[in-house]
Design a protein around this motif. Sequence first.
Motif, PDB file in Angstrom:
ATOM      1  N   THR A   1       0.826  -1.202   0.000  1.00 45.54           N
ATOM      2  CA  THR A   1       0.000   0.000   0.000  1.00 45.54           C
ATOM      3  C   THR A   1       0.865   1.259   0.000  1.00 45.54           C
ATOM      4  OG1 THR A   1      -1.698  -1.196   1.226  1.00 45.54           O
ATOM      5  CG2 THR A   1      -1.865   1.198   1.219  1.00 45.54           C
TER       6      THR A   1
ATOM      7  N   HIS B   1       2.558   1.644  -3.420  1.00 45.99           N
ATOM      8  CA  HIS B   1       1.606   2.115  -4.427  1.00 45.99           C
ATOM      9  C   HIS B   1       1.358   3.618  -4.264  1.00 45.99           C
ATOM     10  CE1 HIS B   1      -2.416   2.680  -6.299  1.00 45.99           C
ATOM     11  NE2 HIS B   1      -1.830   1.976  -7.252  1.00 45.99           N
TER      12      HIS B   1
ATOM     13  N   HIS C   1       0.558   1.254 -12.164  1.00 39.06           N
ATOM     14  CA  HIS C   1       0.041  -0.081 -11.855  1.00 39.06           C
ATOM     15  C   HIS C   1      -1.037  -0.013 -10.781  1.00 39.06           C
ATOM     16  CE1 HIS C   1       3.163  -1.871 -14.215  1.00 39.06           C
ATOM     17  NE2 HIS C   1       4.138  -1.467 -13.426  1.00 39.06           N
ATOM     18  N   SER C   2      -1.972  -0.935 -10.845  1.00 38.33           N
ATOM     19  CA  SER C   2      -3.001  -1.017  -9.812  1.00 38.33           C
ATOM     20  C   SER C   2      -2.364  -1.542  -8.525  1.00 38.33           C
ATOM     21  CB  SER C   2      -4.120  -1.962 -10.255  1.00 38.33           C
ATOM     22  OG  SER C   2      -3.631  -3.289 -10.333  1.00 38.33           O
ATOM     23  N   ILE C   3      -3.079  -1.380  -7.435  1.00 40.02           N
ATOM     24  CA  ILE C   3      -2.581  -1.877  -6.154  1.00 40.02           C
ATOM     25  C   ILE C   3      -2.418  -3.399  -6.208  1.00 40.02           C
ATOM     26  CG2 ILE C   3      -4.904  -1.958  -5.152  1.00 40.02           C
ATOM     27  CD1 ILE C   3      -1.662  -1.197  -3.220  1.00 40.02           C
TER      28      ILE C   3
ATOM     29  N   VAL D   1       0.887  -4.161  -7.861  1.00 44.51           N
ATOM     30  CA  VAL D   1       1.979  -3.866  -6.931  1.00 44.51           C
ATOM     31  C   VAL D   1       2.082  -4.979  -5.896  1.00 44.51           C
ATOM     32  CG1 VAL D   1       2.815  -2.259  -5.169  1.00 44.51           C
ATOM     33  CG2 VAL D   1       1.857  -1.383  -7.306  1.00 44.51           C
TER      34      VAL D   1
END
Length: 101
Positions: A34, A37, A49-51, A54
């Motif tokens: 988190t 990101h 990139h989306s969480i 990641v």
Amino acid sequence: MAGIIESSPAHQNFSRYDIRVTIKFSVILGKDATCIHKDLVTVLGENIHSIQTVRKCVKAVSEGRDDMENEPRPSRPVTACGDANISKVLVSLSDDRRKNL
């Protein structure tokens, strides 16, 4: 400080490899997915990139993955769209334009 980051043109030149290395470096520093990101979004913007992606990268690095390059994947051979096949399709269509391919 945020103004310096936003106005810096360097953030526009990050490749996928650069992002993966940044994630690896952050994991080594002990950051969680988190936090990583959020850092990426701060520097590179919302089109990052989306969480979930990641998290996958963090998991791979945590499990010992050292290579940050893409792994080869099986795919359709390059010859599938070759000139010979295109010619066959064009000949087939010239015989009957209503043919379902």
